[in-house]
Design a protein around this motif. Structure first.
Motif, short mmCIF file in Angstrom:
data_model
loop_
_atom_site.label_atom_id
_atom_site.label_comp_id
_atom_site.label_asym_id
_atom_site.label_seq_id
_atom_site.Cartn_x
_atom_site.Cartn_y
_atom_site.Cartn_z
N GLY A 89 -6.36 3.79 8.59
CA GLY A 89 -5.20 4.66 8.57
C GLY A 89 -4.83 5.09 7.17
N VAL A 90 -5.04 4.21 6.18
CA VAL A 90 -4.79 4.54 4.79
C VAL A 90 -6.11 4.51 4.01
N PHE A 91 -6.85 3.43 4.15
CA PHE A 91 -8.17 3.30 3.53
C PHE A 91 -9.06 2.61 4.55
N PHE A 92 -10.38 2.59 4.29
CA PHE A 92 -11.23 1.81 5.19
C PHE A 92 -11.67 0.51 4.54
N GLU A 93 -12.23 0.58 3.35
CA GLU A 93 -12.81 -0.62 2.76
C GLU A 93 -12.20 -0.86 1.39
N ILE A 94 -12.03 -2.13 1.04
CA ILE A 94 -11.36 -2.49 -0.20
C ILE A 94 -12.05 -3.69 -0.81
N GLY A 95 -12.18 -3.70 -2.16
CA GLY A 95 -12.73 -4.84 -2.87
C GLY A 95 -11.76 -6.01 -2.86
N SER A 96 -12.26 -7.21 -3.07
CA SER A 96 -11.44 -8.41 -2.93
C SER A 96 -10.30 -8.48 -3.92
N GLU A 97 -10.45 -7.89 -5.09
CA GLU A 97 -9.41 -7.97 -6.11
C GLU A 97 -8.61 -6.68 -6.24
N ASP A 98 -9.03 -5.64 -5.57
CA ASP A 98 -8.27 -4.40 -5.59
C ASP A 98 -7.09 -4.54 -4.64
N TYR A 99 -6.07 -3.71 -4.82
CA TYR A 99 -4.93 -3.90 -3.94
C TYR A 99 -4.18 -2.60 -3.67
N MET A 100 -3.45 -2.63 -2.59
CA MET A 100 -2.53 -1.55 -2.28
C MET A 100 -1.25 -2.17 -1.75
N ILE A 101 -0.15 -1.52 -2.02
CA ILE A 101 1.14 -2.01 -1.52
C ILE A 101 1.96 -0.84 -1.01
N HIS A 102 2.78 -1.14 -0.01
CA HIS A 102 3.73 -0.17 0.54
C HIS A 102 3.04 1.13 0.95
N CYS A 103 2.03 0.99 1.80
CA CYS A 103 1.32 2.16 2.32
C CYS A 103 1.41 2.14 3.85
N PHE A 104 1.51 3.34 4.43
CA PHE A 104 1.79 3.45 5.86
C PHE A 104 0.98 4.59 6.47
N TYR A 105 0.87 4.55 7.80
CA TYR A 105 0.18 5.64 8.49
C TYR A 105 0.78 5.83 9.88
N LEU A 106 0.72 7.04 10.35
CA LEU A 106 1.15 7.37 11.71
C LEU A 106 0.26 6.64 12.69
N ASP A 107 0.85 5.91 13.62
CA ASP A 107 0.07 5.00 14.46
C ASP A 107 -0.96 5.70 15.33
N THR A 108 -0.79 6.98 15.59
CA THR A 108 -1.76 7.71 16.40
C THR A 108 -2.83 8.41 15.57
N SER A 109 -2.79 8.24 14.25
CA SER A 109 -3.69 9.00 13.39
C SER A 109 -5.08 8.39 13.29
N ALA A 110 -5.19 7.07 13.47
CA ALA A 110 -6.48 6.41 13.30
C ALA A 110 -6.48 5.06 13.97
N ASP A 111 -7.69 4.56 14.25
CA ASP A 111 -7.85 3.18 14.71
C ASP A 111 -8.05 2.33 13.47
#
Length: 294
Positions: free
Chosen positions: A200-222
């Motif tokens: 919904g926001v990203f698909f894959e992330i490295g172990s030390e990378d980070y994101m905070i306070h991110c959101f997505y419309l619940d019908t936009s993606a699985d």
């Protein structure tokens, strides 16, 4: 706008909207096979100043570019306060990157920007796809590593793909420590052809990378893959109704950065200094019947 590629280390500011719909359409005056040709590498500063680039068509049918979008590679540069409205991007290049603002971000910053339109790579082509950026990573150096940051951005794009490294904001976050994805949301639609999972926001992330306070419309993606990151990275799915309330966007600054305009046709958060829907004029159809209005 086209001339930025002649000095990609320069500083630029938009002073009006730029509509390139006709120029970049197929068989348009700028079409040398791809419509808009991505600015290969940009390392300067582009301040959109609250204006929009409208109708950017990128149709790489011959697979010329491995990094497609407005910017191919954002290398240590900054894109801010810019709206890309009604974009249309597609490519026939396999294992390539494609993103609304930049395909590949290496130690760069994208802040207070948004995209709308369609990103529709053909079957079995682009692999890292995002509404804002396809892939973000770290610029390594002997002195100080430079991390990539995407902050206070959103996308309403329709993304049609069959690859799993697809996200509403970023396809993949990798390349070391502390690449930021902060205060962003996705309210578009990711159409998956074969795989069942999309970010919904990203698909894959490295172990030390980070994101905070991110959101997505619940019908936009699985976004079932992202459940493992819920505790660490503070993201969440919101319903269409929740998307219209400030208190559902934890961490968003609604005093100086964001606003929700109840009178606007766009009901979700907009950037105060870079609104998606703008009032251009007000006209009185008849003489007012009173002196004070709410």
């Amino acid at each position: 706008l086209w001339g930025i590629r002649n000095n990609p280390e320069g500083n630029y500011i938009l002073m009006n909207d730029i509509d390139i719909t006709e120029e970049t359409k197929e068989d348009g005056s700028w079409d040398a096979g791809t419509g808009w040709e991505p600015i290969e590498t940009f390392s300067g500063i582009l301040d959109g100043n609250g204006y929009q680039i409208i109708g950017l068509n990128y149709h790489d049918t011959e697979g010329k570019y491995s990094r497609g979008g407005f910017i191919g590679t954002l290398s240590g540069g900054t894109i801010k306060n810019l709206g890309l409205k009604n974009i249309k991007m597609t490519t026939n290049r396999s294992n390539s990157y494609i993103g609304g603002i930049a395909a590949f971000v290496k130690g760069g910053t994208i802040e207070k920007c948004y995209t709308s339109g369609e990103i529709c790579p053909n079957i079995n082509t682009a692999r890292w796809i995002g509404g804002i950026a396809g892939y973000i990573t770290t610029a390594y150096s002997d002195q100080n590593d430079t991390y990539s940051t995407i902050k206070n951005c959103y996308s309403t794009c329709k993304i049609d793909t069959n690859y799993d490294t697809t996200g509403g904001i970023v396809g993949e976050i990798g390349g070391g420590n502390k690449n930021h994805l902060e205060n962003c949301y996705f309210a578009g639609n990711i159409v998956r052809r074969f795989f069942a999972i999309a970010g919904g926001v990203f698909f894959e992330i490295g172990s030390e990378d980070y994101m905070i306070h991110c959101f997505y419309l619940d019908t936009s993606a699985d976004a079932s893959y992202m459940n493992d990151f819920k505790e660490k990275h503070t993201y969440g799915a919101l319903t269409a109704t929740q998307m219209t309330y400030e208190n559902c966007f934890a961490g968003f600054d609604f005093n100086s950065v964001w606003k929700i305009d109840r009178n606007s046709s766009y009901k979700y958060p907009q950037l105060r200094d870079n609104p998606y829907v703008r009032v251009k004029s007000i006209q009185l159809e008849s003489q007012p019947s009173k002196l004070v209005y709410k």
